[in-house]
Design a protein around this motif. Structure first.
Motif, PDB file in Angstrom:
ATOM      1  N   ASP A  73       0.824  -1.207   0.000  1.00 51.07           N
ATOM      2  CA  ASP A  73       0.000   0.000   0.000  1.00 51.07           C
ATOM      3  C   ASP A  73       0.860   1.259   0.000  1.00 51.07           C
ATOM      4  OD1 ASP A  73      -2.335  -1.424   0.020  1.00 51.07           O
ATOM      5  OD2 ASP A  73      -2.425  -1.525   2.217  1.00 51.07           O
ATOM      6  N   SER A  74       2.127   1.070   0.303  1.00 50.58           N
ATOM      7  CA  SER A  74       3.018   2.221   0.334  1.00 50.58           C
ATOM      8  C   SER A  74       3.548   2.526  -1.058  1.00 50.58           C
ATOM      9  CB  SER A  74       4.186   1.948   1.285  1.00 50.58           C
ATOM     10  OG  SER A  74       3.734   1.917   2.615  1.00 50.58           O
ATOM     11  N   ALA A  75       4.112   3.733  -1.192  1.00 53.74           N
ATOM     12  CA  ALA A  75       4.709   4.125  -2.462  1.00 53.74           C
ATOM     13  C   ALA A  75       6.179   3.706  -2.470  1.00 53.74           C
ATOM     14  CB  ALA A  75       4.580   5.629  -2.654  1.00 53.74           C
ATOM     15  N   TRP A  76       6.785   3.845  -3.629  1.00 57.40           N
ATOM     16  CA  TRP A  76       8.178   3.421  -3.770  1.00 57.40           C
ATOM     17  C   TRP A  76       9.125   4.494  -3.249  1.00 57.40           C
ATOM     18  CZ3 TRP A  76      10.963  -0.540  -3.589  1.00 57.40           C
ATOM     19  CH2 TRP A  76      12.196  -0.695  -4.253  1.00 57.40           C
ATOM     20  N   TYR A  77       8.806   5.747  -3.591  1.00 57.24           N
ATOM     21  CA  TYR A  77       9.617   6.864  -3.080  1.00 57.24           C
ATOM     22  C   TYR A  77       8.713   8.025  -2.677  1.00 57.24           C
ATOM     23  CZ  TYR A  77       9.387   7.711  -8.171  1.00 57.24           C
ATOM     24  OH  TYR A  77       8.986   7.833  -9.475  1.00 57.24           O
ATOM     25  N   SER A  78       9.281   8.956  -1.889  1.00 57.62           N
ATOM     26  CA  SER A  78       8.460  10.021  -1.320  1.00 57.62           C
ATOM     27  C   SER A  78       7.921  10.969  -2.381  1.00 57.62           C
ATOM     28  CB  SER A  78       9.271  10.814  -0.290  1.00 57.62           C
ATOM     29  OG  SER A  78      10.351  11.469  -0.911  1.00 57.62           O
ATOM     30  N   GLY A  79       8.768  11.343  -3.318  1.00 60.52           N
ATOM     31  CA  GLY A  79       8.317  12.262  -4.348  1.00 60.52           C
ATOM     32  C   GLY A  79       9.357  12.350  -5.446  1.00 60.52           C
ATOM     33  N   SER A  80       8.929  12.836  -6.608  1.00 59.51           N
ATOM     34  CA  SER A  80       9.835  12.866  -7.747  1.00 59.51           C
ATOM     35  C   SER A  80      11.038  13.766  -7.523  1.00 59.51           C
ATOM     36  CB  SER A  80       9.086  13.347  -8.986  1.00 59.51           C
ATOM     37  OG  SER A  80       7.947  12.552  -9.183  1.00 59.51           O
ATOM     38  N   ASP A  81      10.853  14.807  -6.690  1.00 61.72           N
ATOM     39  CA  ASP A  81      11.965  15.744  -6.548  1.00 61.72           C
ATOM     40  C   ASP A  81      13.173  15.102  -5.871  1.00 61.72           C
ATOM     41  OD1 ASP A  81      10.576  15.595  -4.186  1.00 61.72           O
ATOM     42  OD2 ASP A  81      10.379  17.759  -3.891  1.00 61.72           O
TER      43      ASP A  81
ATOM     44  N   LEU B 106       8.642  11.112 -14.590  1.00 59.03           N
ATOM     45  CA  LEU B 106       7.221  11.372 -14.362  1.00 59.03           C
ATOM     46  C   LEU B 106       6.351  10.194 -14.789  1.00 59.03           C
ATOM     47  CD1 LEU B 106       6.889  15.169 -15.080  1.00 59.03           C
ATOM     48  CD2 LEU B 106       6.877  13.963 -12.907  1.00 59.03           C
ATOM     49  N   GLU B 107       6.833   9.447 -15.770  1.00 56.19           N
ATOM     50  CA  GLU B 107       6.084   8.250 -16.147  1.00 56.19           C
ATOM     51  C   GLU B 107       6.065   7.266 -14.969  1.00 56.19           C
ATOM     52  OE1 GLU B 107       7.328   6.317 -19.819  1.00 56.19           O
ATOM     53  OE2 GLU B 107       6.352   4.490 -19.093  1.00 56.19           O
ATOM     54  N   ALA B 108       7.229   7.091 -14.361  1.00 58.14           N
ATOM     55  CA  ALA B 108       7.308   6.187 -13.215  1.00 58.14           C
ATOM     56  C   ALA B 108       6.463   6.715 -12.048  1.00 58.14           C
ATOM     57  CB  ALA B 108       8.759   6.034 -12.771  1.00 58.14           C
ATOM     58  N   SER B 109       6.512   8.017 -11.842  1.00 60.49           N
ATOM     59  CA  SER B 109       5.805   8.592 -10.702  1.00 60.49           C
ATOM     60  C   SER B 109       4.303   8.540 -10.870  1.00 60.49           C
ATOM     61  CB  SER B 109       6.218  10.061 -10.498  1.00 60.49           C
ATOM     62  OG  SER B 109       7.558  10.127 -10.116  1.00 60.49           O
ATOM     63  N   VAL B 110       3.855   8.960 -12.042  1.00 61.63           N
ATOM     64  CA  VAL B 110       2.426   9.145 -12.224  1.00 61.63           C
ATOM     65  C   VAL B 110       1.745   7.897 -12.804  1.00 61.63           C
ATOM     66  CG1 VAL B 110       0.658  10.557 -13.313  1.00 61.63           C
ATOM     67  CG2 VAL B 110       2.766  11.610 -12.479  1.00 61.63           C
ATOM     68  N   GLU B 111       2.270   7.412 -13.923  1.00 65.78           N
ATOM     69  CA  GLU B 111       1.602   6.263 -14.536  1.00 65.78           C
ATOM     70  C   GLU B 111       1.800   4.982 -13.737  1.00 65.78           C
ATOM     71  OE1 GLU B 111       2.426   6.009 -18.776  1.00 65.78           O
ATOM     72  OE2 GLU B 111       2.048   8.167 -18.837  1.00 65.78           O
ATOM     73  N   ASP B 112       3.038   4.776 -13.280  1.00 64.70           N
ATOM     74  CA  ASP B 112       3.283   3.563 -12.498  1.00 64.70           C
ATOM     75  C   ASP B 112       2.969   3.754 -11.021  1.00 64.70           C
ATOM     76  OD1 ASP B 112       4.124   2.525 -14.857  1.00 64.70           O
ATOM     77  OD2 ASP B 112       6.253   2.834 -14.478  1.00 64.70           O
ATOM     78  N   GLU B 113       2.620   4.965 -10.679  1.00 64.38           N
ATOM     79  CA  GLU B 113       2.248   5.287  -9.296  1.00 64.38           C
ATOM     80  C   GLU B 113       3.312   4.889  -8.274  1.00 64.38           C
ATOM     81  OE1 GLU B 113      -1.599   3.499  -8.890  1.00 64.38           O
ATOM     82  OE2 GLU B 113      -2.557   5.171  -9.923  1.00 64.38           O
ATOM     83  N   LEU B 114       4.537   5.181  -8.609  1.00 70.00           N
ATOM     84  CA  LEU B 114       5.612   4.853  -7.676  1.00 70.00           C
ATOM     85  C   LEU B 114       5.803   5.936  -6.621  1.00 70.00           C
ATOM     86  CD1 LEU B 114       8.404   3.389 -10.005  1.00 70.00           C
ATOM     87  CD2 LEU B 114       6.470   2.244  -8.925  1.00 70.00           C
ATOM     88  N   SER B 115       5.280   7.128  -6.891  1.00 67.58           N
ATOM     89  CA  SER B 115       5.561   8.263  -6.019  1.00 67.58           C
ATOM     90  C   SER B 115       4.453   8.465  -4.992  1.00 67.58           C
ATOM     91  CB  SER B 115       5.688   9.527  -6.866  1.00 67.58           C
ATOM     92  OG  SER B 115       5.655  10.654  -6.041  1.00 67.58           O
ATOM     93  N   ALA B 116       4.863   8.857  -3.784  1.00 64.65           N
ATOM     94  CA  ALA B 116       3.880   9.217  -2.770  1.00 64.65           C
ATOM     95  C   ALA B 116       3.399  10.654  -2.980  1.00 64.65           C
ATOM     96  CB  ALA B 116       4.481   9.061  -1.377  1.00 64.65           C
ATOM     97  N   GLY B 117       4.013  11.339  -3.932  1.00 66.21           N
ATOM     98  CA  GLY B 117       3.568  12.695  -4.258  1.00 66.21           C
ATOM     99  C   GLY B 117       3.792  13.714  -3.165  1.00 66.21           C
ATOM    100  N   LEU B 118       4.898  13.580  -2.457  1.00 68.41           N
ATOM    101  CA  LEU B 118       5.183  14.523  -1.375  1.00 68.41           C
ATOM    102  C   LEU B 118       6.379  15.388  -1.755  1.00 68.41           C
ATOM    103  CD1 LEU B 118       4.921  11.840   1.423  1.00 68.41           C
ATOM    104  CD2 LEU B 118       3.298  13.706   1.079  1.00 68.41           C
ATOM    105  N   ALA B 119       6.231  16.695  -1.570  1.00 66.57           N
ATOM    106  CA  ALA B 119       7.350  17.588  -1.863  1.00 66.57           C
ATOM    107  C   ALA B 119       8.352  17.504  -0.722  1.00 66.57           C
ATOM    108  CB  ALA B 119       6.848  19.018  -2.016  1.00 66.57           C
ATOM    109  N   GLN B 120       9.604  17.349  -1.086  1.00 66.96           N
ATOM    110  CA  GLN B 120      10.643  17.237  -0.056  1.00 66.96           C
ATOM    111  C   GLN B 120      10.627  18.415   0.888  1.00 66.96           C
ATOM    112  OE1 GLN B 120      14.775  15.261  -0.930  1.00 66.96           O
ATOM    113  NE2 GLN B 120      14.092  16.475  -2.647  1.00 66.96           N
TER     114      GLN B 120
END
Lengths: 325, 415, 333
Positions: B182-190, B227-241
């Motif tokens: 249920d968790s993301a792979w990384y905190s955010g793309s940045d 961004l493909e990995a973050s958004v399409e593959d939903e790897l990112s938790a979408g959090l700004a550092q």
């Protein structure tokens, strides 16, 4: 200039005089007063402490609303105490405790240990007191002149004073810093005090207030009695200005107490004021918010004490002003 | 937090020495630092070693504020500390004003630092503008407990293998993980972007200083891949550092499993994730080695005690002192001697499951072959592209193409 | 600007010769030195009284001010200093940037969202405080507490409350079944959040100012209104409000000036202090700061400062005219 005083960018407000220009023909004001001079309270009696508008004693709804306002206002302070008395993980925990923890004193000790807290407090007291006294005095003087004395260029000069408030302050920093550097004042308290000795806001505030608070008759009478201008000011204007002066004092004091921008630039951490010292608590890879908020609480306490001491004075001052003629 | 402009430790009034005071004359030196350099004890030590020296510490909260402060002092021609820190991302920016800084070249110190570390601070004419302090070789930090729940390896060597050594591998591993968690792979793309862009040799500005960020296909490809990995593959938790949400997320149940981890990041994770068990660190990095962050000590020419300041700067950046700073705040050394020392190599980190962080990071440092050419506008451009990334990943207000268009406009405005 | 117009008539009307004449008339015999001294006293004392402000202003205000105007017409790097004279080029460059117009929009929007509700709330609170309360001091000081709480604490707490993901406000919204709001990603939500911070700090402060003015409203006006059969609401609208007019004008002038220069709150609204990934809440002063300090273009930054100054003057003027018209028509009725 006000540039400095306004550093913290008093966002919405520096504000206004308890009362205001008496004014040109406002019929409702004159009604029943008979004093054409517009000293609206002149000749009118009001029981101190009576509530005019609303009239009768307040019901529980009034108390309820006010209590809600005050509780809302206390919330951040409460939050600061809460977090300042726990450890750093509290902010991110899911369940948020509502009672203070037992770490406040150890956090406070850590704050005192990490930054020159006492020196900073002393500096803040000096800066805030000196600027507040000076602003009140010079603003009253200038406000009195603008409000009650006739002299050439009064109107344009007042416009100029007000206009100076409109200059964005961020840009003045480098040139002002250069002025201070040339005077050899960087790192010294006077670099913060001197620019704050007079403020456009204070002058504007006092002008607005005194215009209404001192009946012209009073000045006339004093002049007729042969009082010199300065005596008239001393014996008539100063006493009349008390209520507005009390508020101006408090506002200026708080403004300087919380001011960060300019002291940070010109003082540096060796001789800091409180906000500058507190900023150093955040100088870490990981910011320990319980420490920061413990520091913030400690910096607020002196203001609250000042509040308790001056509060009564201030409130009765406000009312007095209205009663006074 | 607050806006900060300048801080001027300024050589204090009351300091009666002026000019390059002779031996024995009392001298007050001011030193600015930001974040945590771990110098407090070192200052005391230095004062004991040198009776005539008093050190004033000007501690600024963030790198941004330290940068603004230095700019302001240089602009005013006054107010800089005797020693000012410069972070690698804005080093080139200040190299535009070479005459405002002292030349620190010293034949004895020539081989003190890692090559790439020292080279960055050398001006075109061969003068040296700063002594390297710490460096930021990156490994990958991960949550072993979350890996376990997802049925993935947890041992740090197996994890290193599982993560692979390219960005494709890393993202593929992420897809595997999020399918089971249920968790993301990384905190955010940045966070990932910092890892990626620090491997591009000429990212934003070419040798002539022209801005090429928006025309550089290498940059654009990384942007699209991320961004493909973050958004399409939903790897990112979408959090700004560094945001409040980001700090909070460390303590949450549904969080993220990996982070790009330069040495200085360890303390941040530990602080934010206090009481969370399971963090570990793997000796690998996608795309080879990479350095994120690290600073230099410079001596602004406006100071009054230049010689003493140079000496102190050299002392502070010596291997022994770097090791002490590493010990106190985890500032990873940039001198070759320190990197090879037993003290460093034997260092472990309790929070990260007693991982041999010294050894791992030292190996990661060796994997760093070069530093990107960071131009005068590096920081500004990097901020603009991070904004572009966060518009998509964090705010969700633009799609990748629209956001890139805005970035292109930003570059136009900058030219 | 505004104030002058208001006061001009007043000043003249007021001092209209009251002081001097009687005096001269009365003490004719003593014309001599004393008389001359006092004429001199009357003529020059006012200048002496206002001089501290102007003297200090000349050093710490006027110099930076002129400097700004000078810089705006030059190519000017923060560190390298003055470059060539380029006339209006900085202004043209700034006006041609999308970011400038966005910052203008944000400034106006945050200003309206904060000042209008604030003035209304402050008047209402003042009205409540104007009741014959028990423990007056407590209530009056109580509303001022937000003003003294350290801004750092306020900023930390509010950015925590308005966290997009885990903030308290969104948690509450979600529990009652409303979608979370992107306080940092949306334009209007971010303006609302920032305006809330501003209002939090300054409403009590303005309430006390209005309270002071309310206290000065003659009681007989209310009595008269009551005899005319006016209810409380009616009294509030037709007696209290018109009498607060000068104070309202003052508050609006000062809040316009302060509000359009808003910097601290939006800057502290996130960890970067730049006004959002898309400039959602970048105000003009933040834009000015970015130009001057991150981009090192002091010339363009100064141009923005000059434009902001003009904007403040223009809006102050409009504000003043509107307020004046509204409240005077109110009174005449």
């Amino acid at each position: 200039m006000s540039a400095l005083e306004e550093k913290p960018l008093p966002i919405i407000p520096r504000t206004g005089p308890a009362t205001a220009p008496k004014d040109d023909g406002d019929p409702s004001r004159r009604r029943g007063s008979g004093s054409g001079a517009g000293s609206r309270s002149g000749g009118r009696k009001r029981r101190p402490g009576s509530s005019r508008g609303p009239g009768r004693g307040p019901g529980w709804i009034v108390y309820g609303c006010l209590a809600a306002v005050i509780l809302g206002g206390m919330f951040p302070l409460w939050w600061s105490i809460l977090i300042g008395s726990h450890d750093s993980t509290i902010l991110s925990r899911d369940s948020f405790p509502l009672i203070p923890g037992g770490n406040f004193f150890s956090n406070a000790a850590a704050v005192i240990d990490t930054v020159p807290f006492w020196q900073a407090t002393m500096n803040s007291v000096i800066v805030s007191t000196v600027t507040a006294v000076s602003v009140v005095f010079f603003s009253t003087l200038a406000g009195y002149a603008f409000a009650k004395l006739r002299f050439k260029g009064a109107v344009p000069l007042l416009v100029f004073v007000i206009a100076t408030m409109a200059v964005p302050t961020q840009l003045g920093v480098v040139p002002l810093y250069q002025v201070m550097a040339r005077l050899g004042w960087t790192g010294e308290l006077q670099a913060v005090i001197v620019p704050g000795l007079v403020t456009a806001f204070g002058v504007f505030w006092m002008t607005q207030y005194l215009r209404q608070a001192i009946p012209d008759e009073l000045i006339e009478a004093a002049t007729v009695d042969g009082c010199s201008m300065i005596r008239t000011f001393w014996h008539v204007a100063l006493p009349a200005a008390k209520p507005a002066a009390a508020m101006l004092f408090l506002f200026t004091f708080v403004l300087n107490w919380t001011n960060f921008f300019w002291p940070f630039i010109v003082l540096g951490p060796q001789n800091p004021t409180l906000p500058v010292a507190l900023q150093q608590l955040q100088a870490a890879h990981f910011v320990d918010y319980s420490l920061v908020l413990a520091g913030a609480t400690m910096a607020t306490v002196p203001l609250l004490i000042l509040f308790i001491f001056t509060g009564r004075q201030l409130v009765s001052g406000i009312m007095q002003g209205a009663v006074k003629q | 937090m607050t806006l900060a402009l300048t801080a001027c430790g300024g050589s204090a009034e009351g300091d009666d020495s002026s000019g390059g005071g002779a031996e024995g004359e009392d001298v007050t030196l001011s030193v600015t630092t930001f974040n945590e350099f771990g110098y407090e004890d070192l200052f005391e030590e230095y004062e004991e070693l040198n009776d005539n020296i008093t050190i004033e510490h000007n501690k600024i909260d963030t790198a941004e504020n330290a940068r603004d402060s230095l700019r302001n002092s240089l602009g005013a021609g006054q107010g800089a500390s005797d020693i000012e820190p410069i972070e690698v991302d804005w080093l080139a920016e200040f190299q535009q004003y070479p005459d405002r800084f002292e030349d620190l070249t010293d034949p004895e110190l020539e081989d003190r630092w890692l090559d790439w570390k020292n080279e960055d601070a050398v001006l075109e004419d061969g003068r040296l503008i700063g002594y390297g302090t710490d460096s930021g070789p990156q490994a990958v930090c991960y949550r072993a407990d979350l890996f376990e729940e997802a049925g993935l390896p947890t041992d740090r060597e197996e994890v290193a293998e599982f993560l692979g050594d390219s960005w494709e591998d890393y993202f593929a591993a992420g897809r595997e993980f999020v399918a089971e968690s249920d968790s993301a792979w990384y905190s955010g793309s940045d966070n990932i972007w910092q890892g990626m862009i620090n491997q591009v040799e000429v990212p934003y500005q070419n040798e002539e200083g022209e801005i090429i960020a928006d025309t550089n296909t290498e940059v654009k490809d990384l942007y699209d891949q991320l961004l493909e990995a973050s958004v399409e593959d939903e790897l990112s938790a979408g959090l700004a550092q560094w945001s409040g949400d980001w700090s909070d997320a460390f303590q949450r149940e549904e969080t993220f499993a990996t982070m790009m981890c330069p040495g200085w990041m360890l303390g941040i994770i530990e602080g934010n994730a206090a009481e969370v068990e399971g963090w570990d660190i793997a000796n690998t990095f996608p795309g080879g080695g990479g350095n994120w962050g690290g600073s230099y000590l410079t001596v602004p020419s406006q100071g009054e005690n230049i010689e003493e300041a140079k000496e102190l700067a050299a002392w502070l950046t010596a291997p022994e002192q770097q090791l002490k700073a590493f010990d106190v705040v985890g500032a990873f050394p940039s001198t070759t001697e320190a990197l090879e020392s037993d003290e460093l190599l034997s260092a472990t980190n309790e929070f990260f499951n007693d991982a041999p962080t010294g050894e791992i990071l030292a190996e990661r440092a060796e994997a760093v072959e070069t530093q990107p050419l960071k131009g005068t506008e590096y920081l500004t451009i990097n901020v603009a592209i991070q904004d572009a990334i966060n518009r998509v990943d964090v705010d969700g207000i633009d799609d990748p193409d629209a956001s890139w268009e805005k970035f292109v406009n930003d570059m136009e405005a900058l030219r | 600007m505004s104030a002058p117009a208001a006061h001009a008539p007043v000043t003249t009307a007021r001092s209209g010769g009251s002081a001097p004449e009687p005096r001269t008339g009365r003490r004719k015999p003593k014309v001599s030195f004393r008389h001359r001294a006092s004429t001199w006293d009357r003529r020059y004392s006012p200048y002496l009284y206002i001089s501290p402000f102007f003297l200090l202003f000349a050093v710490v205000g006027l110099f930076p001010l002129i400097y700004t105007g000078w810089v705006a017409t030059h190519d000017w790097d923060l560190i390298m200093g003055q470059g060539e004279f380029i006339g209006a080029e900085n202004f043209m460059a700034v006006l041609g940037e999308r970011a400038f117009w966005i910052s203008l929009r944000n400034t106006l929007s945050i200003f309206i969202l904060s000042s209008a509700p604030q003035v209304v709330a402050a008047i209402l609170i003042a009205y409540l405080l104007d009741y014959n309360l028990r423990a007056k001091t407590f209530w009056r000081m109580g509303v001022l507490v937000p003003y003294v709480v350290t801004p750092v604490a306020v900023a930390l707490i509010f950015s925590n409350l308005f966290g997009d993901r885990f903030g308290l406000v969104n948690s509450i919204l979600e529990t009652v079944g409303i979608d979370a709001i992107g306080w940092h990603s949306g334009t209007l939500p971010s303006h609302l959040a920032i305006a809330t911070m501003v209002n939090f700090r300054w409403t009590g402060y303005n309430a006390l100012i209005f309270l002071a003015a309310m206290q000065a409203v003659p009681r007989d006006l209310y009595e008269a209104a009551e005899i005319d059969g006016a209810g409380k609401v009616r009294q509030f609208i037709s007696v209290t409000i018109p009498n607060l007019r000068p104070t309202i004008i003052f508050v609006i002038i000062t809040s316009t000036i302060g509000g359009l220069q808003i910097f601290d709150e939006p800057r502290m609204f996130d960890q970067y202090g730049r006004g959002g990934t898309d400039g959602q809440w970048q105000t003009m002063t933040m834009y000015l700061y970015e130009l001057g300090w991150t981009r090192s273009d002091f010339g363009q930054a100064s141009a923005v400062a000059v434009l902001l100054f003009l904007l403040i003057v223009a809006i102050g003027l409009v504000n003043f005219i509107i307020t004046r018209r509204i409240s005077s028509s109110e009174v005449k009725r």
